[in-house]
Design a protein around this motif. Sequence first.
Motif, PDB file in Angstrom:
ATOM      1  N   ASN A  39       0.832  -1.198   0.000  1.00  0.00           N
ATOM      2  CA  ASN A  39       0.000   0.000   0.000  1.00  0.00           C
ATOM      3  C   ASN A  39       0.872   1.256   0.000  1.00  0.00           C
ATOM      4  OD1 ASN A  39      -2.009   1.879   0.222  1.00  0.00           O
ATOM      5  ND2 ASN A  39      -2.744   1.230   2.223  1.00  0.00           N
ATOM      6  N   ALA A  40       1.370   1.593  -1.187  1.00  0.00           N
ATOM      7  CA  ALA A  40       2.063   2.871  -1.439  1.00  0.00           C
ATOM      8  C   ALA A  40       3.269   3.102  -0.541  1.00  0.00           C
ATOM      9  CB  ALA A  40       1.075   4.029  -1.314  1.00  0.00           C
ATOM     10  N   SER A  41       4.064   2.068  -0.290  1.00  0.00           N
ATOM     11  CA  SER A  41       5.272   2.239   0.515  1.00  0.00           C
ATOM     12  C   SER A  41       6.271   3.141  -0.204  1.00  0.00           C
ATOM     13  CB  SER A  41       5.934   0.881   0.789  1.00  0.00           C
ATOM     14  OG  SER A  41       5.124   0.091   1.637  1.00  0.00           O
ATOM     15  N   THR A  42       6.969   3.966   0.566  1.00  0.00           N
ATOM     16  CA  THR A  42       8.010   4.831   0.008  1.00  0.00           C
ATOM     17  C   THR A  42       9.399   4.383   0.439  1.00  0.00           C
ATOM     18  OG1 THR A  42       7.789   6.364   1.880  1.00  0.00           O
ATOM     19  CG2 THR A  42       6.452   6.811  -0.067  1.00  0.00           C
ATOM     20  N   ASP A  43       9.480   3.284   1.196  1.00  0.00           N
ATOM     21  CA  ASP A  43      10.779   2.754   1.599  1.00  0.00           C
ATOM     22  C   ASP A  43      11.300   1.817   0.504  1.00  0.00           C
ATOM     23  OD1 ASP A  43       9.234   0.490   1.880  1.00  0.00           O
ATOM     24  OD2 ASP A  43       9.456   0.337   4.054  1.00  0.00           O
ATOM     25  N   CYS A  44      12.180   0.907   0.845  1.00  0.00           N
ATOM     26  CA  CYS A  44      12.796   0.041  -0.173  1.00  0.00           C
ATOM     27  C   CYS A  44      12.084  -1.302  -0.329  1.00  0.00           C
ATOM     28  CB  CYS A  44      14.271  -0.171   0.146  1.00  0.00           C
ATOM     29  SG  CYS A  44      14.576  -0.905   1.766  1.00  0.00           S
ATOM     30  N   THR A  45      10.769  -1.305  -0.138  1.00  0.00           N
ATOM     31  CA  THR A  45       9.999  -2.546  -0.262  1.00  0.00           C
ATOM     32  C   THR A  45      10.211  -3.200  -1.627  1.00  0.00           C
ATOM     33  OG1 THR A  45       8.290  -1.897   1.325  1.00  0.00           O
ATOM     34  CG2 THR A  45       7.665  -3.513  -0.343  1.00  0.00           C
ATOM     35  N   LYS A  46      10.167  -2.406  -2.693  1.00  0.00           N
ATOM     36  CA  LYS A  46      10.340  -2.973  -4.042  1.00  0.00           C
ATOM     37  C   LYS A  46      11.720  -3.620  -4.191  1.00  0.00           C
ATOM     38  CE  LYS A  46       9.091  -3.744  -8.332  1.00  0.00           C
ATOM     39  NZ  LYS A  46      10.331  -4.240  -8.943  1.00  0.00           N
ATOM     40  N   ILE A  49      11.527  -7.033  -2.666  1.00  0.00           N
ATOM     41  CA  ILE A  49      10.819  -7.954  -3.560  1.00  0.00           C
ATOM     42  C   ILE A  49      11.747  -8.415  -4.680  1.00  0.00           C
ATOM     43  CG2 ILE A  49       8.900  -8.192  -5.173  1.00  0.00           C
ATOM     44  CD1 ILE A  49       8.050  -7.995  -2.231  1.00  0.00           C
ATOM     45  N   ASP A  50      12.473  -7.480  -5.268  1.00  0.00           N
ATOM     46  CA  ASP A  50      13.397  -7.822  -6.359  1.00  0.00           C
ATOM     47  C   ASP A  50      14.472  -8.796  -5.895  1.00  0.00           C
ATOM     48  OD1 ASP A  50      11.986  -6.174  -8.046  1.00  0.00           O
ATOM     49  OD2 ASP A  50      13.346  -4.466  -7.832  1.00  0.00           O
ATOM     50  N   LYS A  51      14.912  -8.646  -4.663  1.00  0.00           N
ATOM     51  CA  LYS A  51      15.954  -9.522  -4.117  1.00  0.00           C
ATOM     52  C   LYS A  51      15.495 -10.973  -4.064  1.00  0.00           C
ATOM     53  CE  LYS A  51      18.732 -10.267   0.063  1.00  0.00           C
ATOM     54  NZ  LYS A  51      19.136  -9.704   1.381  1.00  0.00           N
ATOM     55  N   TYR A  52      14.189 -11.181  -3.824  1.00  0.00           N
ATOM     56  CA  TYR A  52      13.672 -12.535  -3.668  1.00  0.00           C
ATOM     57  C   TYR A  52      12.913 -13.027  -4.910  1.00  0.00           C
ATOM     58  CZ  TYR A  52      14.996 -12.418   1.217  1.00  0.00           C
ATOM     59  OH  TYR A  52      15.723 -12.354   2.380  1.00  0.00           O
ATOM     60  N   ALA A  53      12.885 -12.222  -5.959  1.00  0.00           N
ATOM     61  CA  ALA A  53      12.094 -12.560  -7.144  1.00  0.00           C
ATOM     62  C   ALA A  53      12.535 -13.857  -7.815  1.00  0.00           C
ATOM     63  CB  ALA A  53      12.140 -11.410  -8.143  1.00  0.00           C
ATOM     64  N   ASP A  54      13.831 -14.174  -7.749  1.00  0.00           N
ATOM     65  CA  ASP A  54      14.314 -15.396  -8.376  1.00  0.00           C
ATOM     66  C   ASP A  54      14.457 -16.547  -7.374  1.00  0.00           C
ATOM     67  OD1 ASP A  54      16.430 -14.349  -6.953  1.00  0.00           O
ATOM     68  OD2 ASP A  54      17.937 -14.765  -8.499  1.00  0.00           O
ATOM     69  N   LYS A  55      14.020 -16.295  -6.143  1.00  0.00           N
ATOM     70  CA  LYS A  55      14.116 -17.326  -5.105  1.00  0.00           C
ATOM     71  C   LYS A  55      12.749 -17.842  -4.663  1.00  0.00           C
ATOM     72  CE  LYS A  55      18.250 -14.988  -3.347  1.00  0.00           C
ATOM     73  NZ  LYS A  55      18.841 -14.227  -2.209  1.00  0.00           N
ATOM     74  N   LEU A  56      11.749 -16.993  -4.801  1.00  0.00           N
ATOM     75  CA  LEU A  56      10.383 -17.347  -4.448  1.00  0.00           C
ATOM     76  C   LEU A  56       9.449 -16.990  -5.601  1.00  0.00           C
ATOM     77  CD1 LEU A  56      10.200 -15.826  -0.836  1.00  0.00           C
ATOM     78  CD2 LEU A  56      10.219 -18.268  -1.368  1.00  0.00           C
ATOM     79  N   LYS A  57       8.322 -17.658  -5.664  1.00  0.00           N
ATOM     80  CA  LYS A  57       7.298 -17.308  -6.648  1.00  0.00           C
ATOM     81  C   LYS A  57       6.488 -16.155  -6.063  1.00  0.00           C
ATOM     82  CE  LYS A  57       3.491 -19.262  -9.344  1.00  0.00           C
ATOM     83  NZ  LYS A  57       2.642 -20.480  -9.566  1.00  0.00           N
ATOM     84  N   ILE A  58       6.844 -14.934  -6.449  1.00  0.00           N
ATOM     85  CA  ILE A  58       6.247 -13.743  -5.843  1.00  0.00           C
ATOM     86  C   ILE A  58       5.431 -12.962  -6.867  1.00  0.00           C
ATOM     87  CG2 ILE A  58       6.687 -11.533  -4.722  1.00  0.00           C
ATOM     88  CD1 ILE A  58       9.122 -12.607  -3.471  1.00  0.00           C
ATOM     89  N   LYS A  59       4.248 -12.542  -6.424  1.00  0.00           N
ATOM     90  CA  LYS A  59       3.455 -11.561  -7.155  1.00  0.00           C
ATOM     91  C   LYS A  59       3.445 -10.293  -6.315  1.00  0.00           C
ATOM     92  CE  LYS A  59       0.337 -15.073  -9.083  1.00  0.00           C
ATOM     93  NZ  LYS A  59      -1.060 -15.579  -9.072  1.00  0.00           N
ATOM     94  N   TYR A  60       3.764  -9.183  -6.966  1.00  0.00           N
ATOM     95  CA  TYR A  60       3.873  -7.919  -6.244  1.00  0.00           C
ATOM     96  C   TYR A  60       2.840  -6.934  -6.760  1.00  0.00           C
ATOM     97  CZ  TYR A  60       5.942  -3.502  -4.614  1.00  0.00           C
ATOM     98  OH  TYR A  60       6.154  -2.274  -4.041  1.00  0.00           O
TER      99      TYR A  60
END
Length: 330
Positions: A39-46, A49-60
Amino acid sequence: MSLATIIIPSHERAMFLENTLAGFLLQTEQDFEVVVSDNASTDCTKNVIDKYADKLKIKYLYHHEKGAAAARNKAVDIAEGKYCIHVDSDRIPCPVFIEEHIKTIQTKPKTVSIGFKPLILSRFNRNLRISYPVLLDYLKKNPSLQEAIITKEEFTIFDSEHLISNFNEVIEKAYLSETRDNYQDLINVYSENLVNFHFPWILATTGNMGYERELASNIVFDEKYLGWGLEDTDFSYQLYLSNHQFIFNKKAINYHQAHERGKNESKELARNFSYFLEKYPTIEVFLFLRYFKDQITLFEANEIMRQFFEKKNSLLMNDYIALMKALFKG
């Protein structure tokens, strides 16, 4: 299609979310997807997510919705798993977390699995609400942190790399307490199957719960709840009204990372409680409010419900509801 979908709403929680995702790398059950509804995070949440994108099946999902209810609805809408398991972005799952939830959900159709959620310390902040006895016990286990806790405003105690490399040791040292919302006193009396307990929906919160998605497809999170509190209780109450059974599984653990609380949580909860009572003017909801205000225990509330059901006196029940409406009006 995955066996399970993990639903994680998040807002400005990147530091805690990274530990949460690290915990999902260690699962014994590997057939799952993760949906992070940001919900509209301005920190480094994205970045997390990118760090784990190739390790987990993630939908963002990134959006500007108001409230956790809308964030969860968006995540459930794109879920593909047979089972939905809800966690918060500050929770670290134990390695058998998904496996144990699925075992419980499969007990019989329309079963809600309620997990166990102890409190741990992954990052110290001087504004944390930790009681002195709990903090003292923690420092006895971690004497090397005494000076830092006395002299520093904030610091990280462990990160995702430590967690992945030595999960059990990290969690053991980080453990703070078993919190009230685990309701162990109730489990001791009514068992993990919550036999003859009329308020199982109070125990089932989206910090740690699961169910079969298709059997709850007509139930959504009410987006009129804004701010903190009760949108998940409302959802669980809807499950209860649709004849779901609730089972507590102490092995389905996720560890709640202690963090600062929102400044407006009390006001938001009070507003949401008023809406909850307006939406469901039932005897069990009014008894829940009395419990929340420390006027009765859940054991006493359950005994009142037992007597109402035993006597089957609708006039008496209606009189009680009318009285409670008058007492809690406004």
